[in-house]
Design a protein around this motif. Sequence first.
Motif, PDB file in Angstrom:
ATOM      1  N   GLY A  52       0.851  -1.197   0.000  1.00 29.94           N
ATOM      2  CA  GLY A  52       0.000   0.000   0.000  1.00 29.94           C
ATOM      3  C   GLY A  52       0.880   1.237   0.000  1.00 29.94           C
ATOM      4  O   GLY A  52       1.980   1.229   0.565  1.00 29.94           O
ATOM      5  N   SER A  53       0.399   2.329  -0.638  1.00 26.98           N
ATOM      6  CA  SER A  53       1.266   3.509  -0.703  1.00 26.98           C
ATOM      7  C   SER A  53       1.376   4.212   0.645  1.00 26.98           C
ATOM      8  O   SER A  53       2.324   4.937   0.902  1.00 26.98           O
ATOM      9  N   LYS A  54       0.400   3.976   1.545  1.00 26.93           N
ATOM     10  CA  LYS A  54       0.434   4.631   2.861  1.00 26.93           C
ATOM     11  C   LYS A  54       1.720   4.297   3.611  1.00 26.93           C
ATOM     12  O   LYS A  54       2.321   5.155   4.250  1.00 26.93           O
ATOM     13  N   TYR A  89      -4.297  14.957   2.780  1.00 21.81           N
ATOM     14  CA  TYR A  89      -4.450  13.619   3.383  1.00 21.81           C
ATOM     15  C   TYR A  89      -3.808  13.638   4.779  1.00 21.81           C
ATOM     16  O   TYR A  89      -2.616  13.961   4.911  1.00 21.81           O
ATOM     17  N   TYR A 107      -0.052  12.473   5.953  1.00 21.09           N
ATOM     18  CA  TYR A 107       1.229  13.180   5.769  1.00 21.09           C
ATOM     19  C   TYR A 107       1.721  13.715   7.116  1.00 21.09           C
ATOM     20  O   TYR A 107       2.871  13.520   7.481  1.00 21.09           O
ATOM     21  N   ASP A 111       2.410  12.171  -4.201  1.00 25.09           N
ATOM     22  CA  ASP A 111       1.509  11.063  -3.882  1.00 25.09           C
ATOM     23  C   ASP A 111       0.437  11.040  -4.978  1.00 25.09           C
ATOM     24  O   ASP A 111      -0.341  11.980  -5.109  1.00 25.09           O
ATOM     25  N   PRO A 127      -2.226   8.611  -6.103  1.00 26.27           N
ATOM     26  CA  PRO A 127      -3.100   7.427  -6.216  1.00 26.27           C
ATOM     27  C   PRO A 127      -4.368   7.634  -7.039  1.00 26.27           C
ATOM     28  O   PRO A 127      -5.073   6.675  -7.310  1.00 26.27           O
ATOM     29  N   TYR A 128      -4.680   8.900  -7.434  1.00 32.27           N
ATOM     30  CA  TYR A 128      -5.997   9.137  -8.051  1.00 32.27           C
ATOM     31  C   TYR A 128      -5.944   9.453  -9.545  1.00 32.27           C
ATOM     32  O   TYR A 128      -6.954   9.859 -10.116  1.00 32.27           O
ATOM     33  N   SER A 144      -0.479   3.652  -6.486  1.00 31.79           N
ATOM     34  CA  SER A 144      -1.256   2.664  -5.743  1.00 31.79           C
ATOM     35  C   SER A 144      -2.275   1.980  -6.645  1.00 31.79           C
ATOM     36  O   SER A 144      -2.800   2.605  -7.567  1.00 31.79           O
ATOM     37  N   SER A 151      -4.942   0.728  -5.154  1.00 31.05           N
ATOM     38  CA  SER A 151      -6.140   0.746  -4.305  1.00 31.05           C
ATOM     39  C   SER A 151      -7.342   1.315  -5.033  1.00 31.05           C
ATOM     40  O   SER A 151      -8.431   0.733  -4.992  1.00 31.05           O
ATOM     41  N   LYS A 152      -7.158   2.462  -5.679  1.00 30.38           N
ATOM     42  CA  LYS A 152      -8.298   3.141  -6.310  1.00 30.38           C
ATOM     43  C   LYS A 152      -8.387   2.769  -7.784  1.00 30.38           C
ATOM     44  O   LYS A 152      -9.473   2.540  -8.302  1.00 30.38           O
ATOM     45  N   ARG A 194      -3.632  -4.067  -0.553  1.00 26.78           N
ATOM     46  CA  ARG A 194      -2.444  -3.320  -0.139  1.00 26.78           C
ATOM     47  C   ARG A 194      -1.307  -3.445  -1.156  1.00 26.78           C
ATOM     48  O   ARG A 194      -0.276  -4.097  -0.898  1.00 26.78           O
TER      49      ARG A 194
HETATM   50  C1  LIG Z   1      -4.173  11.021  -0.954  1.00 27.65           C
HETATM   51  C2  LIG Z   1      -4.000   9.603  -0.542  1.00 27.65           C
HETATM   52  N1  LIG Z   1      -2.776   9.085  -0.505  1.00 27.65           N
HETATM   53  C3  LIG Z   1      -2.563   7.806  -0.137  1.00 27.65           C
HETATM   54  C4  LIG Z   1      -3.608   6.990   0.222  1.00 27.65           C
HETATM   55  C5  LIG Z   1      -3.305   5.590   0.673  1.00 27.65           C
HETATM   56  O1  LIG Z   1      -3.518   4.660  -0.331  1.00 27.65           O
HETATM   57  P1  LIG Z   1      -3.085   3.153  -0.193  1.00 27.65           P
HETATM   58  O2  LIG Z   1      -4.325   2.355  -0.142  1.00 27.65           O
HETATM   59  O3  LIG Z   1      -2.261   2.856  -1.420  1.00 27.65           O
HETATM   60  O4  LIG Z   1      -2.258   2.992   1.041  1.00 27.65           O
HETATM   61  C6  LIG Z   1      -4.907   7.482   0.222  1.00 27.65           C
HETATM   62  C7  LIG Z   1      -6.014   6.631   0.660  1.00 27.65           C
HETATM   63  O5  LIG Z   1      -7.113   7.001   0.930  1.00 27.65           O
HETATM   64  C8  LIG Z   1      -5.114   8.835  -0.188  1.00 27.65           C
HETATM   65  O6  LIG Z   1      -6.337   9.378  -0.214  1.00 27.65           O
END
Ligand SMILES: Cc1ncc(COP(=O)(O)O)c(C=O)c1O
Length: 388
Positions: free
Chosen positions: A101-103, A127, A130, A207, A209-210, A236, A238-239, A247
């Motif tokens: 997961g990128s988190k 987010y 950070y 970052d 992910p979107y 990521s 995830s989305k 993850r």
């Molecule tokens: C801006 C942002 N960065 C990172 C993440 C984390 O994503 P991941 O599921 O890859 O850990 C999110 C998740 O909601 C997010 O909104």
Amino acid sequence: MTATATRLTGIGEYYFSQKLREISTLNSEGKNIINLGIGSPDQPPHPDVIATLQRESSRPGSHAYQGYRGVPALRNAFAAWYQKWYEVTLDPEKEILPLIGSKEGLMHVCMTYLNPGDQALIPNPGYPTYSSAVRLAGGEPLPYLLTSKNNWLPDFSMLDELVAGNPRIKIFFVNYPHMPTGQLPSRDLFEKLVAFGHRHRILICHDNPYSFILNKSPMSMLSIDEAKGTVLELNSLSKSHNMAGWRIGVLCGAGPQIDEVLRFKSKWNSGMFLPLQLAAARALELGEDWFTRINEVYATRRKFVIDLLRQIGCLPTEGQAGMFIWAAIPSDYADAYALSDKILYEAGVFLTPGGIFGTAGEQYLRVSLCSPEEKIQEAIIRIKTALS
Ligand SMILES: Cc1ncc(COP(=O)(O)O)c(C=O)c1O
């Protein structure tokens, strides 16, 4: 009782984990809350991705520890994905680090580059992880203001002044498409950020992910000349691939920096379960039709969510990317916490108050597009009935 470590000072429970508990208490009292808060995709991953996970998990040799850099099949798939969609060439041996997961990558970057007392620029609104990652690493988050007047883009002249006189600032976190506002990046923005990183010799952590959600032109900051060396980019599945619970993330950038982050990460955890890595590699091969299909669903939901927001007097702007809609609230509420609670307790619908993303979000609500159309329609009816 043992006291908690000082590094936890100021780090409360994540807003959503606390709110989800409150919602579950309301549900246990029979309230049947519609949760339009969290951005966890409700649609499944592609069937081939699930089939790969099933097939690979049934192989007896799949269950061992994995190397810290991820298997070549996954790194090659990330490299091909960056080439195809972002026109960025990455060396799969050196410039790609798969993540759980990128988190977790946010934490790794902070632990790798921040000494106690160092500072990191974080977007307000932005987010919340950070600032917690910076704090947990012993650093100090330094919020920089984003405003609707400036289209939620950084004010470079203010930042130049701030950073020039302050050698403690080591990292500049940026995130475009921006969560929670949905603001898209432009080439000009990314060029300015890369130039800023070089000018001040600070690390830009982007970052990303979107970029595939409600956005026709996905962009990577690494597509800018000279980005490698000053930019580390997180991405990521995830989305983009409906795989939030799996993850799967990645850190991309110059080889020496990837090696530096790996010095920390390899002490922290091990490589991902092999079948997950192979299934993620399959996901990365999906073509245009995958993104078209998921975006059609989000686009339809977006229309309903915009309706819902207008019904409560909010002002969503057009053209937001990502899986949320961000909207200014009417001036008759003290802040969006008050409006969110009113809607939760009177209509049984949860919408996220923008203040959890920073003070600049206090007059905004964020609504997730991760619920089926029927739920959004039911939410509209409930809100209409309760608030009219
Ligand atoms: C801006 C942002 N960065 C990172 C993440 C984390 O994503 P991941 O599921 O890859 O850990 C999110 C998740 O909601 C997010 O909104």
